[in-house]
Design a protein around this motif. Structure first.
Motif, mmCIF file in Angstrom:
data_model
loop_
_atom_site.group_PDB
_atom_site.id
_atom_site.type_symbol
_atom_site.label_atom_id
_atom_site.label_comp_id
_atom_site.label_asym_id
_atom_site.label_seq_id
_atom_site.Cartn_x
_atom_site.Cartn_y
_atom_site.Cartn_z
ATOM 1 N N UNK A 114 25.985 11.108 41.982
ATOM 2 C CA UNK A 114 25.500 9.839 42.531
ATOM 3 C C UNK A 114 24.068 9.976 43.041
ATOM 4 N N UNK A 115 23.802 11.052 43.758
ATOM 5 C CA UNK A 115 22.465 11.276 44.300
ATOM 6 C C UNK A 115 21.460 11.487 43.175
ATOM 7 N N UNK A 116 21.819 12.282 42.178
ATOM 8 C CA UNK A 116 20.914 12.560 41.059
ATOM 9 C C UNK A 116 20.563 11.277 40.305
ATOM 10 N N UNK A 117 21.568 10.452 40.040
ATOM 11 C CA UNK A 117 21.330 9.201 39.310
ATOM 12 C C UNK A 117 20.539 8.201 40.137
ATOM 13 N N UNK A 118 20.550 8.378 41.444
ATOM 14 C CA UNK A 118 19.745 7.525 42.317
ATOM 15 C C UNK A 118 18.260 7.872 42.206
ATOM 16 N N UNK A 119 17.963 9.163 42.046
ATOM 17 C CA UNK A 119 16.574 9.611 42.088
ATOM 18 C C UNK A 119 15.924 9.811 40.716
ATOM 19 N N UNK A 120 16.719 9.878 39.660
ATOM 20 C CA UNK A 120 16.152 10.196 38.347
ATOM 21 C C UNK A 120 16.805 9.318 37.285
ATOM 22 N N UNK A 121 16.042 8.851 36.287
ATOM 23 C CA UNK A 121 16.648 8.055 35.211
ATOM 24 C C UNK A 121 17.719 8.835 34.454
ATOM 25 N N UNK A 122 18.765 8.137 34.040
ATOM 26 C CA UNK A 122 19.874 8.790 33.350
ATOM 27 C C UNK A 122 19.433 9.444 32.047
ATOM 28 N N UNK A 123 18.382 8.920 31.418
ATOM 29 C CA UNK A 123 17.905 9.494 30.157
ATOM 30 C C UNK A 123 16.775 10.502 30.359
ATOM 31 N N UNK A 124 16.496 10.845 31.611
ATOM 32 C CA UNK A 124 15.494 11.871 31.884
ATOM 33 C C UNK A 124 15.953 13.226 31.379
ATOM 34 N N UNK A 125 15.020 14.033 30.870
ATOM 35 C CA UNK A 125 15.351 15.322 30.253
ATOM 36 C C UNK A 125 15.286 16.462 31.270
ATOM 37 N N UNK A 126 16.259 17.371 31.165
ATOM 38 C CA UNK A 126 16.323 18.541 32.046
ATOM 39 C C UNK A 126 16.564 19.788 31.194
ATOM 40 N N UNK A 127 15.768 20.812 31.429
ATOM 41 C CA UNK A 127 15.984 22.120 30.803
ATOM 42 C C UNK A 127 16.386 23.096 31.900
ATOM 43 N N UNK A 128 17.569 23.688 31.829
ATOM 44 C CA UNK A 128 18.002 24.629 32.863
ATOM 45 C C UNK A 128 17.003 25.780 33.021
ATOM 46 N N UNK A 129 16.896 26.255 34.272
ATOM 47 C CA UNK A 129 15.959 27.336 34.558
ATOM 48 C C UNK A 129 16.607 28.447 35.352
ATOM 49 N N UNK A 130 15.794 29.069 36.241
ATOM 50 C CA UNK A 130 16.298 30.236 36.966
ATOM 51 C C UNK A 130 17.332 29.890 38.028
ATOM 52 N N UNK A 131 17.578 28.595 38.250
ATOM 53 C CA UNK A 131 18.681 28.228 39.163
ATOM 54 C C UNK A 131 20.025 28.684 38.624
ATOM 55 N N UNK A 132 20.083 28.958 37.309
ATOM 56 C CA UNK A 132 21.339 29.421 36.729
ATOM 57 C C UNK A 132 21.720 30.816 37.238
ATOM 58 N N UNK A 133 20.746 31.540 37.800
ATOM 59 C CA UNK A 133 21.044 32.839 38.402
ATOM 60 C C UNK A 133 21.890 32.684 39.656
ATOM 61 N N UNK A 134 21.975 31.461 40.195
ATOM 62 C CA UNK A 134 22.767 31.211 41.401
ATOM 63 C C UNK A 134 24.236 30.954 41.078
ATOM 64 N N UNK A 135 24.587 30.901 39.795
ATOM 65 C CA UNK A 135 25.966 30.630 39.388
ATOM 66 C C UNK A 135 26.889 31.747 39.882
ATOM 67 N N UNK A 136 27.929 31.357 40.611
ATOM 68 C CA UNK A 136 28.819 32.358 41.188
ATOM 69 C C UNK A 136 29.903 32.794 40.199
ATOM 70 N N UNK A 137 30.339 34.016 40.364
ATOM 71 C CA UNK A 137 31.410 34.562 39.539
ATOM 72 C C UNK A 137 32.684 33.747 39.735
ATOM 73 N N UNK A 138 33.350 33.442 38.642
ATOM 74 C CA UNK A 138 34.569 32.646 38.707
ATOM 75 C C UNK A 138 34.331 31.154 38.593
ATOM 76 N N UNK A 139 33.065 30.761 38.358
ATOM 77 C CA UNK A 139 32.740 29.336 38.252
ATOM 78 C C UNK A 139 33.289 28.733 36.961
ATOM 79 N N UNK A 140 33.709 27.466 37.055
ATOM 80 C CA UNK A 140 33.974 26.689 35.836
ATOM 81 C C UNK A 140 32.614 26.299 35.258
ATOM 82 N N UNK A 141 32.487 26.325 33.926
ATOM 83 C CA UNK A 141 31.173 26.106 33.325
ATOM 84 C C UNK A 141 31.230 25.116 32.162
#
Length: 336
Positions: A114-141
Motif C-alpha cells: 500500500x505504501x509503495x503504490x502510494x509513492x510510486x507509479x504501479x508501472x514504474x521499473x525496479x531493478x533489485x540491488x544490494x538490498x537482496x543481501x539483507x534476505x534472511x535465511x529461511x525466507x519465502x522468495x
C-alpha cells in the motif's frame, strides 16, 4: 307665527343630526362584524398546529443508528490471537488475545505494498540491488535477481502470491531510490528510508499502534501492530484494485519487464479450488509464517456482508486454516 317656524326648523335640524349619528354607528358595527382585534384569537406564527406531526420525533427516528451485529461465540481455536471484523457494520464481532500486540509476519506485506503504490507509479521499473543481501535465511522468495527488471505492480504480485521476501526488499529499496531520484542509496539506507515512510503512511490511514521495522515481516521484536490497525490495513487493501486482484489470484505466469519468466502460486489455500481448505466465501488477503507461529488474514463475503478474519500464532501450518473454517461456519450459521 314667526317664532313657531323658527322652533320647527331647529327641531328638524336636531332630528337630522341624530339620524346621521345613528347611521354612522350602524355602519361601523356592520363593517366590524366577523372580525376580531384580539391577538389571543390568532394562531402564533411559527408554531405547528395541533394536527401537524411532531417533526422532532421524526428526525430522531431517522437518525437512530442500526443495532450492532451479534457477537460470535467461538469455541477454542489453535491460534493464540484472533479477531473477526464486520467491515459492513464497522464492528468487531469476536476478539481473542487482542489486548496484546500482534506480530504479523508476512501480513506486513499488505502495508508495504500500500505504501509503495502510494509513492510510486504501479508501472514504474525496479531493478533489485544490494538490498537482496539483507534476505534472511529461511525466507519465502519470488526468485527475483539483480539482473531482473520488474514493474512495481509485478513485485507487488511477487509479495502477494509466493510471499516473496526478496520482492518486498526490492520494492522497499526501489521506492526509496525512486524518491531519491537515483540509485545512489545503498540497500540498507534505502530500506531504512522506506520503513520510515511505511510507519508514517500507517498513521496517515488511521493506524495508531503499528510500528514495522522490515518490509517483509521477517521480524519478531519491535515489529508489531494491533487488531484495530490490521482492520484499517485490511480495509485499505480491499479498496486497492491491485492488491484486491492479487489477493484473489491463485497462480499466474509472469513475464518480467526484462523478459524473464516466472510462475507464482498463492500461499493461501483458502482461495484455491483444488485445496482441501478451499472456501468459496473467502475472497483473498494474506498468509504469514514465522518459526512455529503461523498466521493468516482473510477477507470473506457472507450473507451480503464483508468480513476480515485475523488468525495469529497457530502452532501448526494447517491450524490457522482450520480455525478459519470454524469461524466461516459460524458466520454462515447466522445467515440461516
Amino acid at each position: 307665527m314667526k317664532r313657531f317656524l323658527t322652533v320647527s326648523v331647529v327641531l328638524l335640524l336636531i332630528v337630522c343630526a341624530l339620524s346621521a349619528v345613528g347611521a354612522g354607528i350602524l355602519r361601523d358595527m356592520q363593517s366590524g362584524s366577523g372580525t376580531s382585534e384580539d391577538p389571543g384569537d390568532s394562531e402564533p406564527m411559527g408554531q405547528p398546529s395541533e394536527s401537524s406531526p411532531d417533526s422532532s420525533e421524526e428526525s430522531q427516528s431517522e437518525s437512530t443508528p442500526p443495532p450492532p451485529p451479534p457477537l460470535l461465540t467461538v469455541p477454542e481455536l489453535s491460534c493464540t490471537q484472533a479477531f473477526v471484523y464486520d467491515v459492513t457494520s464497522d464492528a468487531f464481532v469476536y476478539e481473542k488475545g487482542t489486548d496484546r500486540p500482534i506480530v504479523p509476519a508476512s501480513i506486513t506485506k499488505l502495508l508495504t505494498a500500500l505504501c509503495a503504490l502510494h509513492y510510486m507509479p504501479a508501472d514504474g521499473l525496479i531493478t533489485p540491488g544490494d538490498e537482496q543481501d539483507m534476505l534472511q535465511k529461511g525466507s519465502s522468495i519470488a526468485y527475483v535477481k539483480s539482473n531482473h527488471t520488474l514493474t512495481l505492480s509485478m513485485l507487488v504480485e511477487g509479495m502477494m502470491l509466493p510471499s516473496g521476501n526478496d520482492a518486498a526488499l526490492a520494492v522497499a529499496a526501489g521506492v526509496a531510490r525512486y524518491l531519491n531520484k537515483g540509485p545512489g542509496l545503498s540497500g540498507a539506507e534505502a530500506v531504512s528510508i522506506f520503513m520510515g515512510l511505511v510507519n508514517d503512511y500507517a498513521k496517515a490511514i488511521g493506524c495508531t499502534d503499528t510500528h514495522f521495522t522490515v518490509p517483509d515481516g521477517f521480524a519478531y521484536e519491535g515489529h508489531t501492530t494491533t487488531a484495530h490497525d490490521l482492520a484499517v490495513i485490511g480495509k485499505a487493501a480491499l479498496n486497492n484494485e491491485i492488491l484486491r486482484k492479487y489477493a484473489a489470484t491463485v497462480s499466474e505466469k509472469v513475464t518480467y519487464a526484462s523478459g524473464h519468466v516466472m510462475t507464482w502460486k498463492n500461499t493461501n489455500p483458502l482461495i484455491d479450488p483444488e485445496s482441501s481448505f478451499y472456501s468459496p466465501y473467502v475472497t483473498g488477503l494474506k498468509t504469514g509464517s514465522l518459526a512455529e507461529s503461523f498466521s493468516v488474514m482473510v477477507s470473506a463475503e457472507i450473507g451480503g456482508k464483508i468480513y476480515l478474519i485475523g488468525l495469529f500464532g497457530s502452532p501448526t501450518k494447517d491450524g490457522r486454516y482450520q480455525d478459519a473454517h470454524t469461524i466461516l461456519n459460524l458466520l454462515l450459521a447466522q445467515t440461516v
